[in-house]
Design a protein around this motif. Structure first.
Motif, PDB file in Angstrom:
ATOM      1  N   LYS A  39      -3.243  12.234  -0.064  1.00  0.00           N
ATOM      2  CA  LYS A  39      -3.648  11.999   1.155  1.00  0.00           C
ATOM      3  C   LYS A  39      -4.452  13.016   1.578  1.00  0.00           C
ATOM      4  O   LYS A  39      -4.250  14.205   1.630  1.00  0.00           O
ATOM      5  CB  LYS A  39      -2.395  12.137   1.926  1.00  0.00           C
ATOM      6  CG  LYS A  39      -1.045  11.259   1.875  1.00  0.00           C
ATOM      7  CD  LYS A  39      -1.717   9.701   1.922  1.00  0.00           C
ATOM      8  CE  LYS A  39      -2.066   9.577   3.328  1.00  0.00           C
ATOM      9  NZ  LYS A  39      -2.806   8.179   3.753  1.00  0.00           N
ATOM     10  N   ARG A  51     -10.527   0.964  12.110  1.00  0.00           N
ATOM     11  CA  ARG A  51      -9.294   1.918  12.365  1.00  0.00           C
ATOM     12  C   ARG A  51      -9.563   2.783  13.319  1.00  0.00           C
ATOM     13  O   ARG A  51      -8.736   3.652  13.701  1.00  0.00           O
ATOM     14  CB  ARG A  51      -8.689   2.884  10.960  1.00  0.00           C
ATOM     15  CG  ARG A  51     -10.178   3.595  10.329  1.00  0.00           C
ATOM     16  CD  ARG A  51     -10.116   4.781  10.905  1.00  0.00           C
ATOM     17  NE  ARG A  51      -9.139   5.897  10.382  1.00  0.00           N
ATOM     18  CZ  ARG A  51      -8.848   6.771  11.200  1.00  0.00           C
ATOM     19  NH1 ARG A  51      -9.649   7.344  12.458  1.00  0.00           N
ATOM     20  NH2 ARG A  51      -8.012   7.862  10.694  1.00  0.00           N
ATOM     21  N   LYS A  75     -12.830   1.719   5.051  1.00  0.00           N
ATOM     22  CA  LYS A  75     -12.370   2.044   6.500  1.00  0.00           C
ATOM     23  C   LYS A  75     -13.904   2.631   7.351  1.00  0.00           C
ATOM     24  O   LYS A  75     -14.705   3.112   6.682  1.00  0.00           O
ATOM     25  CB  LYS A  75     -11.692   3.082   6.627  1.00  0.00           C
ATOM     26  CG  LYS A  75     -10.207   2.787   5.959  1.00  0.00           C
ATOM     27  CD  LYS A  75      -8.941   3.258   6.681  1.00  0.00           C
ATOM     28  CE  LYS A  75      -7.660   3.326   6.210  1.00  0.00           C
ATOM     29  NZ  LYS A  75      -6.624   3.443   6.829  1.00  0.00           N
ATOM     30  N   ALA A  93     -11.291   7.146   5.973  1.00  0.00           N
ATOM     31  CA  ALA A  93     -11.997   7.433   7.110  1.00  0.00           C
ATOM     32  C   ALA A  93     -13.063   8.499   6.967  1.00  0.00           C
ATOM     33  O   ALA A  93     -14.112   8.799   7.065  1.00  0.00           O
ATOM     34  CB  ALA A  93     -11.637   7.501   8.301  1.00  0.00           C
ATOM     35  N   ARG A  94     -12.449   9.726   6.324  1.00  0.00           N
ATOM     36  CA  ARG A  94     -13.027  10.921   6.057  1.00  0.00           C
ATOM     37  C   ARG A  94     -14.062  10.732   4.945  1.00  0.00           C
ATOM     38  O   ARG A  94     -15.025  11.215   5.161  1.00  0.00           O
ATOM     39  CB  ARG A  94     -11.946  12.049   5.724  1.00  0.00           C
ATOM     40  CG  ARG A  94     -10.967  12.178   6.938  1.00  0.00           C
ATOM     41  CD  ARG A  94      -9.767  12.894   6.675  1.00  0.00           C
ATOM     42  NE  ARG A  94      -8.977  12.699   7.754  1.00  0.00           N
ATOM     43  CZ  ARG A  94      -8.363  11.561   8.299  1.00  0.00           C
ATOM     44  NH1 ARG A  94      -8.403  10.888   7.746  1.00  0.00           N
ATOM     45  NH2 ARG A  94      -7.604  11.727   9.352  1.00  0.00           N
ATOM     46  N   ARG A 126       0.694  -1.220  -0.271  1.00  0.00           N
ATOM     47  CA  ARG A 126       0.115   0.091   0.040  1.00  0.00           C
ATOM     48  C   ARG A 126       0.842   1.460  -0.025  1.00  0.00           C
ATOM     49  O   ARG A 126       1.872   1.183   0.589  1.00  0.00           O
ATOM     50  CB  ARG A 126      -0.691  -0.035   1.075  1.00  0.00           C
ATOM     51  CG  ARG A 126      -0.226   0.348   2.435  1.00  0.00           C
ATOM     52  CD  ARG A 126      -1.156   1.017   3.715  1.00  0.00           C
ATOM     53  NE  ARG A 126      -1.027   2.532   3.563  1.00  0.00           N
ATOM     54  CZ  ARG A 126      -1.837   3.303   3.999  1.00  0.00           C
ATOM     55  NH1 ARG A 126      -2.838   3.031   4.692  1.00  0.00           N
ATOM     56  NH2 ARG A 126      -1.549   4.592   3.899  1.00  0.00           N
TER      57      ARG A 126
END
Ligand code: PEP
Ligand code: MN
Length: 339
Positions: A43, A161, A132, A98-99, A38
């Motif tokens: 990002k 996570r 996630k 996650a966002r 990965r």
């Protein structure tokens, strides 16, 4: 060593061609097979002045890892444009962070573009899409995202996570119970945000019968440009896994419940500690203003609030709540008297 059952390893972000290839080579040297490499190309960082990944150019570095070492590669996508560029570059696994996972419209747009490109891209190499948990501890939202991604016809996996560096085991447990058919990986790196805590969290893979992990590894953790505090070396991970390879994998309801209760105990202590800090500040204020530490009418007010609350319903007996409050109050008072 061979990895059981499924591990995704690599740096938080693709920083340079050299860093990507060097990290991949170190992983290859430590693990024989069964892992996916990965690296985040785009990002989603909280602050705009932090490193946000090398962008599309880095897809070429991942393609080079795949061609040179013959291992599958994974990256994060947050927009349909990312999906298209990643799939055209032959990326094998996509994960949704996650966002993005907190926004069902974003997840739907990603699912729609995967479905669309499935039939348009001639060398469609996507083996699975991983989702996630959202940054807010919402099991329904995570489950809804799984359902949205299932519309693509591509296998779906979940990555747990946690939120705000809390494990949120209860959320993962709910998803595990609702969808035992969806493989769930642990992400101990983002769960803790701390390289020192990664090994302890990896123990949960066996304890909870999870299906593997996504772990951030970097060839030089101290120099990492992204999530530096949680990067570990491939060698460290291989040592931990080797030590654990003897332990049986279980899927014990009791272990899940114990994980939940340990986390609640931690939060309870954190809350009590935070309360003591505020109480100390009150003590300082009282001293500065010549007010006695014990204020009977204030104490009485709080006791009455506990007695009249229906918030606890049948879950907490009033006399237990009063006894516990007395203990806490007594300790606060003791500290205020020592001011
Ligand atoms: C990541 O895996 O590098 C990442 C950004 O994770 P998360 O979405 O869990 O914060
Ligand atoms: Mn990261």
């Amino acid at each position: 060593m061979a990895l059981q059952p499924f591990y995704i390893l690599g740096p938080c972000a693709a920083e340079s061609r050299e860093q990507v290839l060097k990290t991949a080579k170190q992983i290859i040297d430590c693990f024989a097979d069964r892992f996916v490499f990965r690296a985040g190309v785009w990002k989603p960082r909280t602050r705009p002045d932090t490193f946000q990944g090398a962008g599309e150019e880095a897809l070429g570095w991942l393609a080079e890892v795949k061609a040179t070492y013959g291992i599958p590669v994974a990256t994060e996508v947050a927009t349909p444009e990312h999906v298209q560029a990643a799939l055209e570059a032959g990326i094998d696994y996509l994960w949704i962070g996650a966002r993005s996972s907190a926004n069902p419209l974003a997840v739907q747009a990603l699912a729609d573009s995967i479905l669309d490109l499935r039939f348009k891209i001639s060398n469609f190499t996507l083996k699975a899409v991983l989702i996630k948990n959202p940054v807010n501890a919402d099991a329904s939202l995570w489950l809804g995202n799984i359902e949205r991604l299932e519309q693509t016809g591509v296998p779906v996996m979940a990555i747990h996570r946690g939120c705000n560096h809390q494990p949120c085991w209860s959320m993962a447990h709910q998803v595990r119970v609702a969808r035992p058919d969806i493989p769930m990986l642990l992400d101990p790196s983002h769960m803790s945000g701390d390289a020192k805590r990664v090994p302890e969290l990896m123990g949960k893979i066996e304890e909870l019968g999870l299906d593997g992990a996504m772990i951030e590894v970097h060839c030089n953790p101290a120099a990492a440009l992204s999530d530096k505090a949680q990067q570990v070396t491939p060698l460290a991970v291989s040592r931990w896994l080797l030590a654990k390879s003897q332990e049986p994998r279980v899927n014990s309801e009791l272990n899940w419940l114990r994980a939940e209760i340990d986390e609640l105990d931690e939060r309870l202590w954190d809350t009590i500690a935070a309360r003591m800090d505020v109480s100390q500040r009150i003590g300082e204020w009282k001293k500065a203003h010549g007010v006695a530490p014990l204020q009977p009418e204030r104490y009485q007010q709080i006791v009455e609030r506990i007695q009249s609350t229906d918030r606890f319903a049948d879950r907490i007996q009033t006399d237990f709540a009063l006894r516990l409050y007395d203990l806490i109050h007594e300790e606060s008072l003791r500290r205020q008297m020592n001011e």
